[in-house]
Write a protein that holds these residues in place. Structure first.
Motif, PDB file in Angstrom:
ATOM      1  N   ILE A   1       0.846  -1.196   0.000  1.00 21.95           N
ATOM      2  CA  ILE A   1       0.000   0.000   0.000  1.00 21.95           C
ATOM      3  C   ILE A   1       0.880   1.244   0.000  1.00 21.95           C
ATOM      4  O   ILE A   1       1.837   1.341   0.766  1.00 21.95           O
ATOM      5  CB  ILE A   1      -0.914   0.029   1.253  1.00 21.95           C
ATOM      6  N   LYS A   2       0.572   2.156  -0.892  1.00 17.55           N
ATOM      7  CA  LYS A   2       1.402   3.356  -1.040  1.00 17.55           C
ATOM      8  C   LYS A   2       0.821   4.550  -0.300  1.00 17.55           C
ATOM      9  O   LYS A   2      -0.127   5.169  -0.774  1.00 17.55           O
ATOM     10  CB  LYS A   2       1.556   3.700  -2.525  1.00 17.55           C
ATOM     11  N   SER A   3       1.410   4.864   0.814  1.00 15.22           N
ATOM     12  CA  SER A   3       1.046   6.079   1.536  1.00 15.22           C
ATOM     13  C   SER A   3       2.008   6.256   2.700  1.00 15.22           C
ATOM     14  O   SER A   3       1.976   5.499   3.663  1.00 15.22           O
ATOM     15  CB  SER A   3      -0.388   6.010   2.049  1.00 15.22           C
TER      16      SER A   3
ATOM     17  N   LYS B   1       2.086   8.679   4.786  1.00 13.55           N
ATOM     18  CA  LYS B   1       1.358   9.120   5.968  1.00 13.55           C
ATOM     19  C   LYS B   1       0.751   7.931   6.701  1.00 13.55           C
ATOM     20  O   LYS B   1       0.769   7.841   7.927  1.00 13.55           O
ATOM     21  CB  LYS B   1       0.258  10.114   5.558  1.00 13.55           C
ATOM     22  N   LEU B   2       0.208   7.000   5.921  1.00 21.98           N
ATOM     23  CA  LEU B   2      -0.407   5.816   6.511  1.00 21.98           C
ATOM     24  C   LEU B   2       0.577   5.083   7.412  1.00 21.98           C
ATOM     25  O   LEU B   2       0.256   4.736   8.558  1.00 21.98           O
ATOM     26  CB  LEU B   2      -0.890   4.890   5.391  1.00 21.98           C
TER      27      LEU B   2
END
Lengths: 218, 218
Positions: free
Chosen positions: B105-107, B109-110
């Motif tokens: 998953i690309k984030s 911030k996550l």
DNA sequence: ATTAAAATTTAGACAAAACTAAAAATAGAT
DNA sequence: ATCTATTTTTAGTTTTGTCTAAATTTTAAT
């Protein structure tokens, strides 16, 4: 199901393609920012898999199985959105993009446990209902703020437009779900509203008012 | 980076392909359950992107950038594992498969927020260290239980083999990270151990003992 | 140093998912 | 009912990731 297939199913659902209503390949393509010919290919594939009914030149509609599948993807998407806001302090304009990725993670246990962690939420951060495991959900009793008559009062329960610019606008103006809003006055000329929200008086345009859902106080 | 590229990088890292050590395309293929020719293709692509050093017939090794990338993927994988165990009550044998998906998953911030939610854990459920955002991490001071001498005592801090069958075996025998283990006796014949663990005396085979990491009490 | 075995790469094929451009079907206006 | 504009499909191409089989290089044994 591949990611593309899931996105297709979801798009058809959001465009209303259940039951007897068929959706044109063109509108699906537009929504997905792809080409109609690609949608045709996908329609055949999904039809073979029993997810959609597809008649050449007549568009596609979700089968019962397709609807069930769509709801399960939407359930995942919205649960992740709640997680991002409630547990990771994302703002409601930041969640969609990440949830678009997370919704494709394959693990039933993951989603069930996430549901429990979040205390079985019924609505996502934009006020949209979260389908239960069996696909059931309740659309909340709501109406557009623009439909309220002068003097009426309601609680903000959702947004119709959940685009980033709109959500950012709402944040900037301290308009949040749960706020109480009373319509003080309606301007005939441009349909703008003067409202009282949580003690503050403000003016909002018709465009805003027609994208905000409220639940009218009895 | 595509998912395949990320998996490739991660595999090379886990096979030890940093610095001067090159990894053969064959061993990568074996680890990834794919064919050597596919690995060759990938090696060229990753080399073009500056992630690996690749010399024909000599294998691949990660560039500095490649190592950084690998650590960022491993960081994600292990943080998700902690999340699954700590927040969603997964058992430690259930987390790997799901984390394999979540790690892509690309984030940014996550991941940063997830890290904070979990209180910046230093180790994953199997005792492996979690790289910090900048890639730094500390391998814990540890040794194999099988290397402890009779009479010595330690705390269980990790597993060498983190396969599902091994982890399930440990669960069934109530062997968990954090447990204190004292070596009571060593059987010369088969190298099995008699140990005292959290008050219970038990016998474990050499194979088990040589896949369990302990931190020796000073 | 030679050579057979093993490892690795190349070349070409295939499937999936997307595209473009041309062909076919539909819908709306007259 | 016909014709034109629009919509939709078909046919063929591209890209990505994978594979098989053949060719090449390396390794290791003599």
């Amino acid at each position: 199901m591949t990611r593309s297939e899931e996105n297709d199913i979801k798009t058809i659902y959001h465009l209303g393609g259940r039951g007897s209503k068929s959706i044109s390949t063109n509108s699906i393509a537009e929504q997905m920012e792809t080409k109609p010919s690609s949608v045709t290919d996908m329609a055949k594939k999904l039809s073979d898999k029993g997810l959609v009914h597809y008649v050449k030149y007549q568009g596609v509609s979700l089968s019962e199985f397709g609807v069930k599948t769509a709801l399960s993807i939407i359930r995942k998407h919205r649960l992740w959105e709640v997680f991002l806001v409630e547990k990771l302090d994302f703002t409601w304009d930041e969640v969609h993009e990440v949830a678009e990725q997370l919704e494709h993670i394959k693990s039933e246990k993951l989603i069930d446990r996430l549901d429990a962690l979040l205390d079985f939420p019924k609505y996502d951060p934009h006020g949209d209902p979260i389908p239960a495991k069996n696909g059931e959900f309740q659309e909340r009793d709501k109406q557009l703020l623009s439909e309220l008559s002068v003097g009426a009062q309601g609680v903000c329960v959702g947004v119709k437009d959940s685009s980033v610019p709109f959500l950012k606008f709402l944040d900037k103006n301290k308009i949040a779900l749960g706020n109480t809003i009373k319509v003080l006055d309606k301007e005939d000329f441009d349909n703008s509203l003067r409202i009282l929200m949580e003690g503050n008086e403000m003016r909002i345009s018709h465009q805003i008012a027609s994208n905000l859902f409220v639940k009218k106080n009895s």
